[in-house]
Design an enzyme around this catalytic site. Structure first.
Site, short mmCIF file in Angstrom:
data_model
loop_
_atom_site.label_atom_id
_atom_site.label_comp_id
_atom_site.label_asym_id
_atom_site.label_seq_id
_atom_site.Cartn_x
_atom_site.Cartn_y
_atom_site.Cartn_z
CB ALA A 41 34.11 5.66 51.21
CB THR A 206 53.18 1.71 51.62
OG1 THR A 206 52.88 2.84 50.80
CG2 THR A 206 52.27 1.73 52.85
N GLY A 238 46.15 0.48 49.22
CA GLY A 238 46.77 1.37 50.20
C GLY A 238 45.78 1.83 51.26
CG ASP A 239 42.50 4.10 50.06
OD1 ASP A 239 43.45 4.88 50.29
OD2 ASP A 239 41.76 4.21 49.08
#
Length: 291
Positions: A41, A206, A238-239
């Site tokens: 999401a 990352t 991160g998302d």
């Protein structure tokens, strides 16, 4: 173009604490909030906020109807989200410390009850050149990745929560792999090969406060430095980075430009408390005047 995200949907219960609890410690929270979360999401919202078309493939229980409505409010196409009455919506209990670090207990719920038919019906509407995005908080990654490649989609895999076997299983289908420095080390140990030698066209590692490293198809390595900010909450950063990166590429940006955009989005995200509900949009990033 469009992004098709086979991703988790969670109800996030967020507790603000003075420090992360030690084993056996009972710790009082100073704040509580509930919001939309789940790596899938979060990435769908980030893709939408970055200006790309995004369709979410996933599942919720009856208790999660509001999560699909919230995704739709943020610009996500929710028509491929199934309601499964016999399952609870996935949820996460998140402790966020005053220094910005977090600790998460996750229950998968309906996120791991997605059928092959649900994935196939969704991807039947995709077009060659679209992007298929997957993480490790649902089932069906290999089936979806194989379908996507057969249909001419680019497969992007955010390898979190990290499972070496999950990566190994879909390695032949990955066009872009995104993972953090610790996960990269774990993957190299598990597969006995450096990440740049896995046969994947593009790998982005990352590095937290050190930015990120892009390992390109011709063996080039490009370091993108981080931006100096004061972190409030690292949850979802991160998302957000991955979602903006995918959206930038889907919109035709060169990789370096997309990485710069993703870095700015991630930097702004860590200055905010929350997950999907506080992911920045393009105007907010422009107004932040990074650099």
């Amino acid at each position: 173009m469009a992004v098709w995200n086979l991703g988790s949907i969670n109800i996030d219960n967020v507790y603000r604490v003075p420090h992360l609890p030690a084993p056996g410690e009972t710790l009082g929270a100073t704040e509580f909030s509930q919001g939309l979360g789940g790596k899938g999401a979060n990435m769908s919202v980030a893709v939408a906020r970055a200006g790309a078309r995004i369709a979410h493939i996933g599942a919720i229980g009856r208790d999660g109807k509001w999560t699909a409505e919230r995704l739709m409010e943020y610009g996500v196409d929710t028509r491929r989200i199934a309601e499964l009455p016999d399952h609870a919506t996935g949820h996460a209990n998140i402790a966020v410390a005053d220094d910005g670090e977090n600790q998460i207990v996750l229950y998968s719920g309906s996120n791991t009850a997605i059928s092959e038919q649900m994935i196939g019906v969704a991807l039947a509407e995709a077009s060659p050149g679209d992007t298929f995005l997957i993480q490790n908080e649902t089932n069906g990654q290999r089936v979806g990745a194989e379908m996507a490649k057969q249909l001419g989609l680019k497969v992007v895999y955010a390898a979190a929560p990290f499972e070496a076997e999950a990566v190994r299983d879909i390695l032949p289908f990955i066009d872009l792999l995104v993972l953090n420095q610790v996960e990269a080390g774990q993957l190299e140990e598990a597969l006995g090969s450096p990440v740049h030698a896995l046969g994947i066209a593009d790998v982005v590692v990352t590095l937290g406060a050190d930015g990120c490293l892009w390992l390109g198809p011709s063996g080039n390595e490009v370091h993108v430095p981080a931006l100096a900010v004061t972190p409030v909450d690292t949850t979802g950063a991160g998302d957000t980075f991955t979602g903006f990166l995918v959206a930038g590429l889907d919109r035709g940006m060169p990789m370096r430009q997309a990485l710069d955009l993703a870095t700015q989005a991630g930097a702004l995200m860590v200055t905010r408390l929350g997950t999907a509900d506080v992911i920045p949009d393009l105007k907010e990033i422009e107004d932040a005047r990074f650099g």
